[in-house]
Design a protein around this motif. Structure first.
Motif, short mmCIF file in Angstrom:
data_model
loop_
_atom_site.label_atom_id
_atom_site.label_comp_id
_atom_site.label_asym_id
_atom_site.label_seq_id
_atom_site.Cartn_x
_atom_site.Cartn_y
_atom_site.Cartn_z
N ARG A 1 -2.34 2.52 -2.51
CA ARG A 1 -3.55 2.72 -1.69
C ARG A 1 -4.79 2.83 -2.57
O ARG A 1 -5.83 2.29 -2.27
N HIS A 2 -4.68 3.63 -3.66
CA HIS A 2 -5.85 3.90 -4.50
C HIS A 2 -5.63 3.58 -5.98
O HIS A 2 -6.48 3.87 -6.80
N HIS B 1 -5.44 -9.42 5.37
CA HIS B 1 -4.54 -8.78 6.34
C HIS B 1 -4.57 -9.45 7.71
O HIS B 1 -3.62 -9.37 8.46
N GLN C 1 -8.69 0.90 -7.77
CA GLN C 1 -9.67 1.83 -7.20
C GLN C 1 -9.91 3.07 -8.09
O GLN C 1 -11.04 3.51 -8.26
N HIS D 1 1.58 8.35 10.05
CA HIS D 1 0.69 9.35 9.45
C HIS D 1 -0.69 8.75 9.19
O HIS D 1 -1.72 9.39 9.44
N ARG D 2 -0.74 7.52 8.71
CA ARG D 2 -2.03 6.88 8.40
C ARG D 2 -2.83 6.61 9.67
O ARG D 2 -4.05 6.73 9.68
N ASP E 1 4.14 8.62 1.95
CA ASP E 1 4.50 8.49 3.37
C ASP E 1 5.22 7.18 3.69
O ASP E 1 5.70 7.01 4.81
N HIS F 1 -6.97 -2.72 -4.49
CA HIS F 1 -6.65 -1.30 -4.27
C HIS F 1 -6.06 -0.67 -5.53
O HIS F 1 -6.29 0.52 -5.79
N HIS G 1 0.82 -1.23 0.00
CA HIS G 1 0.00 0.00 0.00
C HIS G 1 0.85 1.27 0.00
O HIS G 1 0.71 2.11 0.89
N ASP H 1 -13.24 6.42 2.47
CA ASP H 1 -12.72 7.78 2.44
C ASP H 1 -11.33 7.76 1.77
O ASP H 1 -10.44 7.04 2.19
N PRO H 2 -11.15 8.60 0.74
CA PRO H 2 -9.89 8.57 -0.01
C PRO H 2 -8.67 8.88 0.85
O PRO H 2 -7.56 8.45 0.54
N ALA H 3 -8.87 9.60 1.95
CA ALA H 3 -7.71 9.94 2.78
C ALA H 3 -7.22 8.75 3.59
O ALA H 3 -6.11 8.77 4.12
N VAL H 4 -8.03 7.71 3.67
CA VAL H 4 -7.65 6.56 4.51
C VAL H 4 -7.54 5.28 3.68
O VAL H 4 -6.48 4.68 3.59
N ALA H 5 -8.64 4.82 3.10
CA ALA H 5 -8.65 3.61 2.26
C ALA H 5 -8.03 2.40 2.94
O ALA H 5 -7.23 1.67 2.37
N GLU H 6 -8.40 2.19 4.21
CA GLU H 6 -7.86 1.04 4.94
C GLU H 6 -8.94 -0.03 5.10
O GLU H 6 -9.99 0.23 5.69
#
Lengths: 258, 91
Positions: free
Chosen positions: A43-44, A205, A74, B54-55, A16, A71, A12, B27-32
């Motif tokens: 991630r996306h 996971h 996405q 950060h996540r 960061d 992912h 992912h 939510d695109p800021a997280v995607a977990e």
């Protein structure tokens, strides 16, 4: 004949995370002939995130072979993601395979993302609403392409690489209710249709590392949250002994748990 | 007679739990997808592992923004990324 396979999935990456894996990746030539990535690299699934993957996993001293994960789909930028990865020298598999010349022989790797559907006796069927049929047919098509790719490779050792799981064994720890979203038995059936030595997947996971297909093929869940290290290393072959383990042992490693 | 829940008491915890779970994935800021939400007597507890500190901060920020009245505690770890110290032999 021994072939050394490193593998991890579900890293992912985004800005960061860049740099976190690299120190461990630099050690790869000492312990592995190839690195397999079991999908969910981003991630996306954006082109920008793929560039982070290219920075982290590109330019390594061993070949890197990957499938994509859910992912990575996405943002509907799969062609761009694949191009960025391939430009960085990473081989992206989806319904096809590659054969690598390793010191221990020719390693054939066939890969697909795979899909959900569930496992024998508790799975979705190709019946009813068009949406349900489309769901199951996506799984079946994916498994069919994996099976055909595995059977087509001319090699000394065969490995299957997927994102979704081919068996329920490696999902232990996940809620039973979500098993149908984590994998499908058809992938296991495809793996068993060829003389596969090892199947590697990610996606689950909260699952566990080890499992076996009904046909006896070893399955390993290498999702990063499961293995809790940069990658796992498997020495696959028929003449293993402790001397062959020594390169990684010199940097503080122990004999495996096999 | 069917008893209806008083609107002022807010949604049942189970719906909050479901909503948080979906929020963290969608939510695109997280995607977990790997965060588990568990109801305890005094709070909702978030479990799981993420790839960076950060996540983890983003997850807590998002949940407290969206559900300011729900007490939430977190036990989210950052996954180690060191080289392996053992190999597995597969004869």
């Amino acid at each position: 004949m021994v072939i050394r396979i490193a593998a991890v999935g579900d890293v992912h990456l985004d800005e960061d995370v860049v740099g976190r894996f690299r120190p461990a990746l630099e050690e790869l030539p000492e312990c592995a002939d190839v690195l397999l990535l079991a999908g969910d690299l981003t991630r996306h699934g954006t082109e920008a995130e793929a560039r982070c993957v290219a920075t982290e996993f590109g330019g390594l001293a061993v070949p890197v072979v990957t499938v994509l994960g859910n992912h990575d789909h996405q943002c509907d930028q799969v062609p761009q993601v694949v191009k960025v990865l391939e430009d960085a020298g990473i081989t992206v598999l989806e319904g096809n395979g590659v054969v690598l010349d390793c010191a221990g022989g020719r390693l054939g790797i066939a890969g697909v993302k795979g899909f959900g559907g569930g496992f024998a006796g508790r799975c979705a069927s190709d019946f009813g609403e068009p949406e349900m049929k489309a769901f199951v047919r996506t799984t079946t098509d994916s498994a069919d392409r994996l099976g055909a790719a595995l059977r087509s490779l001319d090699c000394d050792m065969l490995v299957a690489l997927t994102h979704y799981s081919p068996v329920p064994d490696t999902l232990a720890g996940e809620p039973l209710e979500i098993y149908p979203f984590l994998g499908s038995y058809q992938l296991g059936q495809a793996i068993d249709s060829a003389p596969t030595a090892l199947a590697v997947h990610g996606h689950a996971h909260a699952g566990t590392e080890r499992g076996t297909t009904p046909g006896g093929v070893r399955v390993r869940n290498v999702a990063h949250p499961v293995i809790k290290q940069a990658y796992s290393v498997f020495h696959v072959g028929d003449q293993l002994d402790t001397d062959q383990v020594s390169p990684i042992g010199q940097s503080g490693s122990q004999r495996s748990w096999s | 007679m069917t008893h209806h829940r008083d609107i002022d008491t807010g949604p049942p915890d189970e719906y909050v739990e479901a909503e948080i779970q979906r929020l963290l994935v969608e939510d695109p800021a997280v995607a977990e997808q790997g965060i588990t939400v568990i109801r305890r007597e005094r709070a909702l507890v978030l479990y799981g592992e993420v790839e960076s500190p950060h996540r983890r901060e983003e997850i807590l920020r998002l949940v407290s923004e969206r559900f300011p009245d729900v007490p939430v505690t977190s036990d989210i770890g950052v996954i180690r990324a060191q080289a392996p110290t053992e190999i597995e032999q597969l004869p």
